[in-house]
Design an enzyme around this catalytic site. Structure first.
Site, PDB file in Angstrom:
ATOM      1  N   LYS A   9       0.828  -1.211   0.000  1.00  0.00           N
ATOM      2  CA  LYS A   9       0.000   0.000   0.000  1.00  0.00           C
ATOM      3  C   LYS A   9       0.870   1.273   0.000  1.00  0.00           C
ATOM      4  CE  LYS A   9      -4.045  -2.221   2.115  1.00  0.00           C
ATOM      5  NZ  LYS A   9      -5.112  -2.118   3.153  1.00  0.00           N
ATOM      6  N   TYR A  49     -12.350  -2.223  -3.859  1.00  0.00           N
ATOM      7  CA  TYR A  49     -12.891  -2.387  -2.498  1.00  0.00           C
ATOM      8  C   TYR A  49     -14.428  -2.283  -2.476  1.00  0.00           C
ATOM      9  CZ  TYR A  49      -8.380  -2.462  -0.013  1.00  0.00           C
ATOM     10  OH  TYR A  49      -7.144  -2.813   0.492  1.00  0.00           O
ATOM     11  N   ASN A 112      -2.219   0.444   6.674  1.00  0.00           N
ATOM     12  CA  ASN A 112      -1.725  -0.842   7.157  1.00  0.00           C
ATOM     13  C   ASN A 112      -0.883  -1.664   6.180  1.00  0.00           C
ATOM     14  OD1 ASN A 112      -3.794  -1.591   5.529  1.00  0.00           O
ATOM     15  ND2 ASN A 112      -4.935  -2.745   7.053  1.00  0.00           N
ATOM     16  N   HIS A 115      -2.115  -5.425   1.418  1.00  0.00           N
ATOM     17  CA  HIS A 115      -3.400  -6.101   1.175  1.00  0.00           C
ATOM     18  C   HIS A 115      -3.128  -7.515   0.715  1.00  0.00           C
ATOM     19  CE1 HIS A 115      -7.236  -7.271  -0.594  1.00  0.00           C
ATOM     20  NE2 HIS A 115      -6.528  -7.686  -1.620  1.00  0.00           N
ATOM     21  N   GLU A 126      -9.556 -10.389  -7.944  1.00  0.00           N
ATOM     22  CA  GLU A 126      -8.554  -9.334  -7.750  1.00  0.00           C
ATOM     23  C   GLU A 126      -7.374  -9.496  -8.719  1.00  0.00           C
ATOM     24  OE1 GLU A 126      -7.653  -9.494  -3.568  1.00  0.00           O
ATOM     25  OE2 GLU A 126      -9.631  -8.727  -3.016  1.00  0.00           O
TER      26      GLU A 126
HETATM   27  P1  ATP Z   1      -7.195  -5.819   2.960  1.00  0.00           P
HETATM   28  O1  ATP Z   1      -8.509  -6.135   2.273  1.00  0.00           O
HETATM   29  O2  ATP Z   1      -6.687  -4.424   2.651  1.00  0.00           O
HETATM   30  O3  ATP Z   1      -6.168  -6.891   2.761  1.00  0.00           O
HETATM   31  P2  ATP Z   1      -8.220  -6.889   5.384  1.00  0.00           P
HETATM   32  O4  ATP Z   1      -8.781  -7.955   4.508  1.00  0.00           O
HETATM   33  O5  ATP Z   1      -7.331  -7.281   6.510  1.00  0.00           O
HETATM   34  O6  ATP Z   1      -7.427  -5.824   4.526  1.00  0.00           O
HETATM   35  P3  ATP Z   1     -10.779  -5.623   5.295  1.00  0.00           P
HETATM   36  O7  ATP Z   1     -11.816  -5.855   6.308  1.00  0.00           O
HETATM   37  O8  ATP Z   1     -10.931  -6.240   3.936  1.00  0.00           O
HETATM   38  O9  ATP Z   1      -9.381  -6.001   5.951  1.00  0.00           O
HETATM   39  O10 ATP Z   1     -10.640  -4.043   5.135  1.00  0.00           O
HETATM   40  C1  ATP Z   1     -10.018  -3.489   3.975  1.00  0.00           C
HETATM   41  C2  ATP Z   1      -9.185  -2.295   4.382  1.00  0.00           C
HETATM   42  O11 ATP Z   1     -10.050  -1.267   4.846  1.00  0.00           O
HETATM   43  C3  ATP Z   1      -8.232  -2.555   5.547  1.00  0.00           C
HETATM   44  O12 ATP Z   1      -7.003  -3.108   5.157  1.00  0.00           O
HETATM   45  C4  ATP Z   1      -8.048  -1.159   6.076  1.00  0.00           C
HETATM   46  O13 ATP Z   1      -7.116  -0.429   5.285  1.00  0.00           O
HETATM   47  C5  ATP Z   1      -9.440  -0.577   5.912  1.00  0.00           C
HETATM   48  N1  ATP Z   1     -10.226  -0.790   7.131  1.00  0.00           N
HETATM   49  C6  ATP Z   1     -10.857  -1.910   7.510  1.00  0.00           C
HETATM   50  N2  ATP Z   1     -11.495  -1.766   8.666  1.00  0.00           N
HETATM   51  C7  ATP Z   1     -11.267  -0.490   9.035  1.00  0.00           C
HETATM   52  C8  ATP Z   1     -11.652   0.302  10.141  1.00  0.00           C
HETATM   53  N3  ATP Z   1     -12.422  -0.185  11.116  1.00  0.00           N
HETATM   54  N4  ATP Z   1     -11.226   1.583  10.178  1.00  0.00           N
HETATM   55  C9  ATP Z   1     -10.452   2.093   9.206  1.00  0.00           C
HETATM   56  N5  ATP Z   1     -10.059   1.407   8.108  1.00  0.00           N
HETATM   57  C10 ATP Z   1     -10.452   0.136   8.036  1.00  0.00           C
HETATM   58 MG    MG Z   2      -9.903  -7.569   2.773  1.00  0.00          MG
END
Ligand code: ATP
Ligand code: MG
Length: 137
Positions: A9, A49, A112, A115, A126
């Site tokens: 990211k 997303y 974070n 992804h 994806e």
């Molecule tokens: P990713 O899809 O990016 O790999 P993930 O699968 O661990 O991450 P998801 O639940 O798919 O988590 O959320 C996608 C992204 O949205 C997260 O990586 C984060 O950047 C953001 N995100 C998720 N939950 C929150 C939250 N509660 N507050 C802020 N940002 C969030």
């Molecule tokens: Mg995810």
């Protein structure tokens, strides 16, 4: 071999962590079979997303993901989807296991570092979102 989509990211790219993160994939035995650096448009980030559309963090997520270049790669190996998620650690770095990418490099739950696809269905979607079949080796 299973394939999964990984994104380094914008925060991690800004911090000069492309090599460090790619190295973790290689050292874990995952093969990088496709790789590109791009800056996502808002439409691309929103489509990627789409499952999170309507959630309170959605606009911030799109702002963040379009804030600078990202590195997108396809990782291949036995159980690649789960193994990549294990290497990344939990979404929230405060909950991520020690030694994981997010524990070491993420700033917060929203900023974070990486992804990874979360299922075979999302991996297929994806990977096709970013790569033509001929770009995957
Ligand atoms: P990713 O899809 O990016 O790999 P993930 O699968 O661990 O991450 P998801 O639940 O798919 O988590 O959320 C996608 C992204 O949205 C997260 O990586 C984060 O950047 C953001 N995100 C998720 N939950 C929150 C939250 N509660 N507050 C802020 N940002 C969030
Ligand atoms: Mg995810």
């Amino acid at each position: 071999e299973q394939q999964t989509l990984s994104i380094i990211k914008p925060d991690a790219v800004r911090k000069n962590l492309i090599g460090a993160i790619e190295s973790r994939f290689e050292q874990a035995g995952l093969k990088i079979v496709a790789l590109k650096m791009i800056q996502l448009s808002r439409a691309q980030a929103e489509g990627f997303y789409a499952e999170h559309q309507g959630k309170p963090f959605f606009e911030g997520l799109v702002d963040f993901m379009t804030s600078g270049p990202v590195c997108v790669q396809v990782l291949s190996g036995d159980n690649a989807i789960t193994r990549n998620r294990e290497l990344m650690g939990a979404t929230n770095p405060e909950e991520a296991a020690p030694g994981t990418i997010r524990a070491d490099y993420a700033e917060s739950v929203s900023i974070n570092a990486a992804h990874g696809s979360d299922s075979p269905e999302s991996a297929a979607r994806e990977i096709a979102y970013f790569f033509e079949p001929g770009e995957i080796f």
